[in-house]
Design an enzyme around this catalytic site. Sequence first.
Site, mmCIF file in Angstrom:
data_model
loop_
_atom_site.group_PDB
_atom_site.id
_atom_site.type_symbol
_atom_site.label_atom_id
_atom_site.label_comp_id
_atom_site.label_asym_id
_atom_site.label_seq_id
_atom_site.Cartn_x
_atom_site.Cartn_y
_atom_site.Cartn_z
ATOM 1 N N GLU A 164 7.510 2.441 -6.558
ATOM 2 C CA GLU A 164 7.717 1.984 -5.178
ATOM 3 C C GLU A 164 7.905 3.167 -4.239
ATOM 4 O O GLU A 164 8.373 4.235 -4.644
ATOM 5 C CB GLU A 164 8.979 1.102 -5.116
ATOM 6 C CG GLU A 164 8.683 -0.383 -5.020
ATOM 7 C CD GLU A 164 8.166 -0.832 -3.653
ATOM 8 O OE1 GLU A 164 7.502 -0.044 -2.934
ATOM 9 O OE2 GLU A 164 8.424 -1.999 -3.298
ATOM 10 N N ASP A 165 7.552 2.946 -2.993
ATOM 11 C CA ASP A 165 7.785 3.969 -1.978
ATOM 12 C C ASP A 165 9.239 3.968 -1.535
ATOM 13 O O ASP A 165 9.897 4.999 -1.518
ATOM 14 C CB ASP A 165 6.846 3.763 -0.770
ATOM 15 C CG ASP A 165 6.840 2.326 -0.248
ATOM 16 O OD1 ASP A 165 7.511 1.443 -0.839
ATOM 17 O OD2 ASP A 165 6.150 2.060 0.748
ATOM 18 N N LYS B 152 0.819 -1.197 0.000
ATOM 19 C CA LYS B 152 0.000 0.000 0.000
ATOM 20 C C LYS B 152 0.857 1.253 0.000
ATOM 21 O O LYS B 152 0.394 2.353 -0.273
ATOM 22 C CB LYS B 152 -0.887 0.029 1.257
ATOM 23 C CG LYS B 152 -1.717 -1.203 1.478
ATOM 24 C CD LYS B 152 -2.328 -1.183 2.907
ATOM 25 C CE LYS B 152 -2.911 -2.526 3.243
ATOM 26 N NZ LYS B 152 -3.257 -2.623 4.681
ATOM 27 N N GLY B 153 2.141 1.072 0.319
ATOM 28 C CA GLY B 153 3.008 2.225 0.543
ATOM 29 C C GLY B 153 3.142 3.180 -0.630
ATOM 30 O O GLY B 153 3.362 4.370 -0.446
ATOM 31 N N ASP C 201 14.669 -0.751 0.729
ATOM 32 C CA ASP C 201 15.385 -0.923 1.996
ATOM 33 C C ASP C 201 16.483 -1.957 1.737
ATOM 34 O O ASP C 201 17.546 -1.624 1.228
ATOM 35 C CB ASP C 201 14.367 -1.367 3.053
ATOM 36 C CG ASP C 201 14.900 -1.305 4.463
ATOM 37 O OD1 ASP C 201 15.769 -2.119 4.793
ATOM 38 O OD2 ASP C 201 14.452 -0.448 5.245
ATOM 39 N N ASP D 258 4.081 3.322 6.367
ATOM 40 C CA ASP D 258 3.405 3.081 7.636
ATOM 41 C C ASP D 258 4.326 2.446 8.669
ATOM 42 O O ASP D 258 5.354 1.851 8.348
ATOM 43 C CB ASP D 258 2.245 2.111 7.428
ATOM 44 C CG ASP D 258 2.749 0.678 7.182
ATOM 45 O OD1 ASP D 258 3.529 0.493 6.225
ATOM 46 O OD2 ASP D 258 2.388 -0.228 7.952
ATOM 47 N N ARG E 231 0.466 6.727 7.479
ATOM 48 C CA ARG E 231 0.480 6.848 6.015
ATOM 49 C C ARG E 231 -0.003 8.224 5.570
ATOM 50 O O ARG E 231 0.354 8.707 4.498
ATOM 51 C CB ARG E 231 -0.435 5.789 5.374
ATOM 52 C CG ARG E 231 0.037 4.354 5.546
ATOM 53 C CD ARG E 231 -0.779 3.444 4.620
ATOM 54 N NE ARG E 231 -0.679 2.045 4.996
ATOM 55 C CZ ARG E 231 0.316 1.226 4.624
ATOM 56 N NH1 ARG E 231 1.294 1.679 3.882
ATOM 57 N NH2 ARG E 231 0.324 -0.039 5.008
ATOM 58 N N LYS F 187 17.434 3.404 0.921
ATOM 59 C CA LYS F 187 18.379 3.410 2.044
ATOM 60 C C LYS F 187 19.634 2.673 1.588
ATOM 61 O O LYS F 187 19.700 1.448 1.712
ATOM 62 C CB LYS F 187 17.778 2.685 3.250
ATOM 63 C CG LYS F 187 16.521 3.313 3.839
ATOM 64 C CD LYS F 187 16.056 2.458 5.017
ATOM 65 C CE LYS F 187 14.727 2.902 5.564
ATOM 66 N NZ LYS F 187 14.201 1.953 6.557
ATOM 67 N N PHE G 262 14.097 3.896 10.287
ATOM 68 C CA PHE G 262 12.731 3.582 9.893
ATOM 69 C C PHE G 262 11.945 4.877 9.697
ATOM 70 O O PHE G 262 11.868 5.697 10.587
ATOM 71 C CB PHE G 262 12.033 2.688 10.915
ATOM 72 C CG PHE G 262 10.832 2.009 10.325
ATOM 73 C CD1 PHE G 262 10.982 0.886 9.525
ATOM 74 C CD2 PHE G 262 9.561 2.513 10.530
ATOM 75 C CE1 PHE G 262 9.878 0.277 8.944
ATOM 76 C CE2 PHE G 262 8.448 1.909 9.948
ATOM 77 C CZ PHE G 262 8.616 0.787 9.153
ATOM 78 N N VAL G 263 11.384 5.047 8.509
ATOM 79 C CA VAL G 263 10.661 6.277 8.206
ATOM 80 C C VAL G 263 9.187 5.993 7.936
ATOM 81 O O VAL G 263 8.813 4.890 7.546
ATOM 82 C CB VAL G 263 11.276 7.013 6.987
ATOM 83 C CG1 VAL G 263 12.677 7.497 7.308
ATOM 84 C CG2 VAL G 263 11.277 6.135 5.740
HETATM 85 P P1 XMP Z 1 12.966 -4.318 1.246
HETATM 86 O O1 XMP Z 1 13.799 -4.502 2.484
HETATM 87 O O2 XMP Z 1 12.536 -5.619 0.687
HETATM 88 O O3 XMP Z 1 11.671 -3.591 1.790
HETATM 89 O O4 XMP Z 1 13.661 -3.432 0.244
HETATM 90 C C1 XMP Z 1 10.828 -2.880 0.959
HETATM 91 C C2 XMP Z 1 9.494 -2.689 1.614
HETATM 92 O O5 XMP Z 1 9.603 -2.632 3.036
HETATM 93 C C3 XMP Z 1 8.867 -1.580 3.577
HETATM 94 N N1 XMP Z 1 9.811 -0.651 4.253
HETATM 95 C C4 XMP Z 1 9.474 0.387 5.003
HETATM 96 N N2 XMP Z 1 8.273 0.846 5.363
HETATM 97 N N3 XMP Z 1 9.321 2.569 6.596
HETATM 98 C C5 XMP Z 1 8.208 1.954 6.146
HETATM 99 O O6 XMP Z 1 7.129 2.408 6.459
HETATM 100 C C6 XMP Z 1 10.574 2.163 6.294
HETATM 101 O O7 XMP Z 1 11.551 2.772 6.725
HETATM 102 C C7 XMP Z 1 10.645 0.994 5.456
HETATM 103 N N4 XMP Z 1 11.696 0.298 4.954
HETATM 104 C C8 XMP Z 1 11.139 -0.705 4.226
HETATM 105 C C9 XMP Z 1 8.134 -0.942 2.430
HETATM 106 O O8 XMP Z 1 6.839 -1.468 2.398
HETATM 107 C C10 XMP Z 1 8.883 -1.364 1.197
HETATM 108 O O9 XMP Z 1 8.080 -1.533 0.068
HETATM 109 MG MG MG Z 2 4.811 -1.141 5.007
#
Ligand code: XMP
Ligand code: MG
Length: 183
Positions: free
Chosen positions: A103-104, A47-48, A107, A163, A169, A135, A156-157
């Site tokens: 994508e949002d 949903k991000g 990570d 979220d 959100r 990141k 963590f943001v």
């Molecule tokens: P990866 O580690 O697979 O993660 O690259 C990607 C998904 O993880 C969530 N994500 C976050 N959500 N704050 C959030 O609210 C964060 O700092 C964060 N880091 C990862 C997100 O859903 C993303 O699509």
């Molecule tokens: Mg999430």
Amino acid sequence: MHASDIEGDLTEVLVTESEIHAKLAELARRIEADYEGRDLLLVGVLKGAVMVMADLARELRPHLNMDWMAVSSYGTGTQSSGVVKILKDLDTDLTGRDVLIVEDIIDSGLTLSWLLENLRSRGAASVEVCALLRKPDAAKVEVDVRYLGFDIPNQFVVGYGLDYAERYRNLRDVAILAPHVYS
Ligand code: XMP
Ligand code: MG
């Protein structure tokens, strides 16, 4: 609920709403140039990415299609599990399509690298990535991101679609979540 209830949960605003909008406008001009004369399919990751998708799509002037996928890699915590599951698949046949994943945040990169491979295996003409945030210090796999908004520190943001346990959100900015909220 008052604004101060949320603000006490944040340590720092990292990217403001107006910085986000300026950046998305800049990315949209590049996307328009790169995809000129082609039919673009934006694939938003629920949903991000809802806010990024809504603002990016409205910055883009040509015709385009939007579709959505929901995948899970996180549960409600703050650590990537590396296990990706499709919760909602696309409605669109990708054969011959030019696909841009929206994508949002990247990570570890595990979710996106899995998604790239998955969508490429469906016969798309091209699959590229647009991500608002990344990141770099958290990367476990390298993902080739054609359109990137901002590199941010490994914290963590929340906000602008992101979220923690389905909250925050609706914040307009992207902010660092105070550790007292999740520890
Ligand atoms: P990866 O580690 O697979 O993660 O690259 C990607 C998904 O993880 C969530 N994500 C976050 N959500 N704050 C959030 O609210 C964060 O700092 C964060 N880091 C990862 C997100 O859903 C993303 O699509
Ligand atoms: Mg999430």
